[in-house]
Motif scaffolding. Structure first.
Motif, PDB file in Angstrom:
ATOM      1  N   GLY A  28       0.833  -1.191   0.000  1.00 32.27           N
ATOM      2  CA  GLY A  28       0.000   0.000   0.000  1.00 32.27           C
ATOM      3  C   GLY A  28       0.867   1.240   0.000  1.00 32.27           C
ATOM      4  O   GLY A  28       2.019   1.211   0.460  1.00 32.27           O
ATOM      5  N   TYR A  81       0.503   5.541   0.752  1.00 27.22           N
ATOM      6  CA  TYR A  81      -0.317   6.667   1.223  1.00 27.22           C
ATOM      7  C   TYR A  81       0.239   7.944   0.608  1.00 27.22           C
ATOM      8  O   TYR A  81       1.393   8.331   0.873  1.00 27.22           O
ATOM      9  N   GLU A 136      -4.671  10.038  -0.502  1.00 28.66           N
ATOM     10  CA  GLU A 136      -5.043   8.893  -1.332  1.00 28.66           C
ATOM     11  C   GLU A 136      -4.268   7.658  -0.891  1.00 28.66           C
ATOM     12  O   GLU A 136      -3.060   7.725  -0.628  1.00 28.66           O
ATOM     13  N   LEU A 137      -4.968   6.550  -0.781  1.00 25.75           N
ATOM     14  CA  LEU A 137      -4.331   5.272  -0.498  1.00 25.75           C
ATOM     15  C   LEU A 137      -4.387   4.420  -1.759  1.00 25.75           C
ATOM     16  O   LEU A 137      -5.458   4.144  -2.288  1.00 25.75           O
ATOM     17  N   VAL A 177      -3.620   0.811  -3.584  1.00 19.46           N
ATOM     18  CA  VAL A 177      -3.479  -0.597  -3.227  1.00 19.46           C
ATOM     19  C   VAL A 177      -3.561  -1.455  -4.489  1.00 19.46           C
ATOM     20  O   VAL A 177      -3.861  -0.969  -5.576  1.00 19.46           O
ATOM     21  N   GLN A 197      -5.914  -0.564   4.784  1.00 18.58           N
ATOM     22  CA  GLN A 197      -6.944   0.463   4.927  1.00 18.58           C
ATOM     23  C   GLN A 197      -7.222   0.770   6.400  1.00 18.58           C
ATOM     24  O   GLN A 197      -7.423   1.939   6.764  1.00 18.58           O
ATOM     25  N   THR A 233      -6.758   4.673   7.323  1.00 21.50           N
ATOM     26  CA  THR A 233      -8.008   5.440   7.444  1.00 21.50           C
ATOM     27  C   THR A 233      -7.993   6.351   8.669  1.00 21.50           C
ATOM     28  O   THR A 233      -8.348   7.542   8.565  1.00 21.50           O
ATOM     29  N   VAL A 280      -9.420   5.791  -1.878  1.00 24.56           N
ATOM     30  CA  VAL A 280      -8.734   4.517  -2.110  1.00 24.56           C
ATOM     31  C   VAL A 280      -8.756   4.210  -3.605  1.00 24.56           C
ATOM     32  O   VAL A 280      -9.813   4.205  -4.229  1.00 24.56           O
ATOM     33  N   THR A 281      -7.574   3.961  -4.160  1.00 26.50           N
ATOM     34  CA  THR A 281      -7.431   3.629  -5.576  1.00 26.50           C
ATOM     35  C   THR A 281      -6.795   2.257  -5.707  1.00 26.50           C
ATOM     36  O   THR A 281      -5.715   2.013  -5.165  1.00 26.50           O
ATOM     37  N   ASP A 282      -7.466   1.380  -6.439  1.00 30.28           N
ATOM     38  CA  ASP A 282      -6.982   0.014  -6.648  1.00 30.28           C
ATOM     39  C   ASP A 282      -6.353  -0.058  -8.039  1.00 30.28           C
ATOM     40  O   ASP A 282      -7.054  -0.004  -9.060  1.00 30.28           O
TER      41      ASP A 282
END
Length: 366
Positions: free
Chosen positions: A89, A91, A102-103, A105, A118, A122, A134-136
Motif C-alpha cells: 500500500g 499513502y 489517497e491510499l 493498493v 486500509q 483510514t 482509495v485507488t486500486d
C-alpha cells in the motif's frame, strides 16, 4: 479387553488416523488463521520534502514492527512498486494539487492485506481531517471480487491429487512402479484440466493465460502424486495422513490464499517462501494479474517439488525391487522344516484368532 480382541484392536488402530487428522487440522488452521497480525508489512508514504519524511517516521513509530515504511517522491513510483508487489500500500499525502489523501493498493495480491492497510491509514487521514480516497491499481476480475477464487482452485486441485494417491498407491500397488508413474502423469494432467475448466469457462477466475494456468496446475498436481505414490511404498495405510500433513495442513495454511505471510506468524510465513501451494497461488496471481512478475521463481518452486517427487518414487521403485528379490530368494529356498506341534501346544495355536492385517485406505476431503 482390546488386547484379547484382535478385531477391536484393529479398529482402534485405524481410528488413530482420523483422530490425528482432527488434531492436525485444528493446530494448522487455527495456528495459521486465528490471530492475523501484520509483521513488517511493506508500505510507502508518497511526498517530497521534510514533511513526508517526518510523516513516514510518525507512522513507523506508531506501527512499530508491524510496518516497514519507506518514502517515495512520486505517485508513479508507488504504482510501479505495487505492480511488482514490493509494497502492499502507498499513502499519498494531500496538498500540492491533491485535494485529499489517497491510499493506493493492489487488491489482486491479497484482499485481506488491503483490508489491513486500509485499517492502518483510514485513522491517519481522519486525524488530518480529510476523507481517504482509495485507488486500486491492480483489481481482481469481477467474477472473483475477493481474489480468493485461486485459493479455492488450489483446494480442488489438492483434493483431486491426494485422493488419487490412495488409488494409485493402494489399488495400483500390484502394478509396476513404471506403470504407476505413467498413470501419475496422466491423472495429474486430467486433474489440471479440470482445474483449468473451473478457472476458465465455469467460474471465470482467469480471463487470460488459461493454458499457462493449466500447465502450472499440472506441475503442482504431478508433484503431489509422485511424492504420495512414492511414500505409499513405505507408509502404507499411513500415507493418507502423511499427504494430508504435507499438502493440506501445511500447504493450504502457508499458500497465501487467505492471509499472506506478512499477516501470519513466523512458522507459516517462512513456509510460504518454498511450499508448493504458495508456488501455485502466487504464480497464478503473477500469471493472471501482475504481468508475469516473479513468475519464474514460483515455477521453479513447483519444478523443485516435482523433482522431489521423482526422487521419492525412484527410491520407492528400488525398495520394491529389493523386496521382490528377497521374496524370490526365499521362495526358491523353500519353506524351512518345522517340528509338528505337541498336543499341549495345539490348543494354544488356535486359541488366538489371526488378526486381520488387510490394508485400508482412507480418503478425507477438505
Amino acid at each position: 479387553m482390546p488386547a484379547r480382541n484382535p478385531a477391536l484392536r484393529h479398529v482402534l488402530t485405524h481410528l488413530l488416523t482420523p483422530l490425528l487428522m482432527c488434531v492436525g487440522m485444528g493446530l494448522a488452521y487455527l495456528g495459521a488463521f486465528a490471530h492475523p497480525e501484520p509483521h513488517h508489512l511493506p508500505v510507502a508514504v508518497v511526498g517530497s520534502g521534510a514533511e513526508a519524511k517526518v510523516f513516514a517516521q510518525t507512522v513507523k513509530d506508531k506501527g512499530g514492527d508491524a510496518l516497514d515504511v519507506r518514502t517515495l517522491d512520486a505517485r508513479a513510483d508507488a504504482v510501479d512498486l505495487l505492480r511488482t508487489r514490493d509494497i502492499d500500500g502507498a499513502y499519498v499525502l494531500g496538498g500540492e494539487g491533491a485535494r485529499t489523501p489517497e491510499l493506493i493498493v493492489a487488491s489482486a495480491g491479497s484482499d485481506t492485506t488491503v483490508s489491513v492497510v486500509q485499517k492502518i491509514f483510514t485513522p491517519v487521514a481522519a486525524e488530518q481531517g480529510e476523507p481517504l480516497k482509495v485507488t486500486d491499481v491492480v483489481p481482481t476480475v469481477d467474477d472473483d471480487p475477493t481474489g480468493q477464487g485461486l485459493f479455492f482452485l488450489l483446494v480442488a486441485l489438492s483434493i483431486g491429487s491426494y485422493a488419487s494417491v490412495a488409488v494409485l498407491g493402494g489399488v495400483g500397488a500390484a502394478l509396476r512402479m513404471r506403470a504407476r508413474a505413467l498413470l501419475v502423469v496422466g491423472v495429474s494432467g486430467v486433474v489440471a484440466l479440470i482445474g483449468a475448466a473451473f478457472a476458465g469457462p465455469l467460474f471465470h477466475l482467469a480471463h487470460t493465460s488459461l493454458w499457462g494456468l493449466w500447465g502450472m496446475a499440472w506441475l503442482y498436481s504431478a508433484g503431489i502424486l509422485f511424492i504420495g505414490v512414492g511414500l505409499h511404498t513405505f507408509l502404507k495405510r499411513w500415507t493418507t495422513l502423511g499427504v494430508m500433513v504435507l499438502f493440506v495442513m501445511l500447504n493450504f495454511t502457508s499458500s497465501g490464499g487467505i492471509f499472506r505471510p506478512e499477516l501470519q506468524n513466523g512458522f507459516f510465513g517462512s513456509l510460504h517462501a518454498f511450499w508448493n501451494g504458495a508456488g501455485f497461488v502466487e504464480g497464478a496471481r503473477s500469471l493472471v494479474y501482475f504481468g508475469h512478475h516473479d513468475l519464474a521463481r514460483n515455477l521453479w518452486t513447483l519444478v523443485a517439488w516435482l523433482a522431489v517427487g521423482l526422487v521419492v518414487i525412484g527410491i520407492a521403485a528400488l525398495a520394491e525391487r529389493r523386496q521382490e528379490r528377497t521374496a524370490t530368494a526365499r521362495h526358491a529356498a523353500g519353506p524351512a522344516p518345522t517340528a509338528a506341534p505337541t498336543a499341549a501346544q495345539a490348543p494354544a495355536a488356535v486359541a488366538e484368532p489371526e488378526e486381520d492385517v488387510a490394508e485400508e485406505e482412507e480418503t478425507v476431503g477438505v
